[in-house]
Enzyme design. Structure first.
Site, short mmCIF file in Angstrom:
data_model
loop_
_atom_site.label_atom_id
_atom_site.label_comp_id
_atom_site.label_asym_id
_atom_site.label_seq_id
_atom_site.Cartn_x
_atom_site.Cartn_y
_atom_site.Cartn_z
N GLY A 185 -0.61 -5.15 1.05
CA GLY A 185 -1.84 -5.07 0.29
C GLY A 185 -1.76 -5.75 -1.05
N GLU A 204 3.46 -5.96 7.54
CA GLU A 204 2.81 -4.90 8.33
C GLU A 204 3.29 -4.81 9.76
OE1 GLU A 204 -0.11 -5.73 4.97
OE2 GLU A 204 1.30 -6.87 6.20
N ALA A 208 0.84 -1.18 0.00
CA ALA A 208 0.00 0.00 0.00
C ALA A 208 0.89 1.24 0.00
CB ALA A 208 -0.92 0.00 1.21
N GLU A 261 -2.41 -9.36 -0.31
CA GLU A 261 -3.83 -9.45 0.03
C GLU A 261 -4.70 -9.36 -1.22
OE1 GLU A 261 -4.28 -7.63 4.46
OE2 GLU A 261 -3.30 -6.32 3.00
#
Length: 260
Positions: free
Chosen positions: A112, A135, A66, A115
């Site tokens: 992300g 993360e 991200a 994901e």
């Protein structure tokens, strides 16, 4: 529809969505997440499209994570809203899409990005791919479904290790763990994705959409997946695709599914 951060292409029954932010290693920002939603919605609404392939531009990254600069100063409520909104408009949206999605992982798939790949129905990776959820090294936890989908795919123990260590695994380890379905060279990655898509396109899109719903039902709290399967199985008998499929089988010919 025109996109700033994506390349959207259609080739017969195949839609190819390429995240195109190579200077940012295709990192996900708010605009890209919204564009991805719009692109997937457009492809899913097109009755001529039977499979969607998702990949990243360049040779380094599928999606390297991200865009941290967008949320570095967020407070608690803002962080929760970011995750809730992102899951709703993109990650859960892809997982429950009626059109099958193949993620072609062509490099780094981190945070992300991993994901996003895990939200797809099928994942294939090039040999240079590296995957992880870093993360916890930022004082966060995965917020776009990573704590849920990763254990479903690789098991609880391996998921805990990946999340707690914030480390990356290579494509071969990802294959051994069940995180990806296939590993191939970067040069052959899209060809393999298209080959798998071709096999999917030989079958009933109506039945495949129902199968997606049934499989996903088994992972939803409070939902009986077996009941969903029974209902979907029964509903299939009322479709024209069922009539064509069984007739073609009995007549020993290739079916031509009408798509209803």
């Amino acid at each position: 529809m025109n996109f700033e951060n994506l390349i959207y292409e259609v080739d017969d029954q195949l839609a190819i969505i390429t995240i195109n932010r190579p200077k940012k290693l295709n990192a996900l920002n708010k605009e890209t997440i919204q564009e991805l939603h719009d692109a997937f919605a457009e492809a899913d609404a097109d009755e001529d499209i039977g499979v969607i392939i998702l990949t990243g531009s360049g040779e380094k990254a599928f999606v390297a994570g991200a865009d941290i600069s967008e949320f570095a100063n967020f407070e608690e409520e803002e962080g929760a809203l970011l995750a809730r909104k992102g899951q709703k408009i993109l990650f859960d949206f892809i997982e429950n899409l009626s059109t099958p999605v193949i993620a072609a992982i062509n490099g780094f798939a981190l945070g992300g990005g991993l994901e996003l790949a895990m939200a797809a129905h099928i994942r294939i990776a090039s040999h240079n791919a590296r995957m992880g959820l870093p993360e916890t090294s930022l004082g966060l936890i995965p917020g776009y479904g990573g704590t849920q989908r990763l254990p479903q795919l690789v098991g609880k123990g391996r998921a805990f290790e990946m999340i707690m260590t914030a480390g990356m695994i290579d494509a071969d380890r990802a294959f051994q763990s069940g995180l990806v379905n296939h590993v191939t060279s970067q040069e052959e990655l899209m060809a393999l994705a298209e080959k798998i898509a071709g096999k999917i396109l030989n079958n009933s899109g109506v039945a495949i959409a129902t199968a997606i719903q049934a499989v996903n039902a088994g992972f939803k709290p409070g939902v009986n997946g077996y009941d969903a399967e029974i209902e979907g199985f029964g509903a299939s008998f009322a479709t024209e695709d069922f009539k064509e499929g069984t007739t073609a089988f009995l007549e020993k010919r290739k079916p031509e599914f009408p798509g209803n």
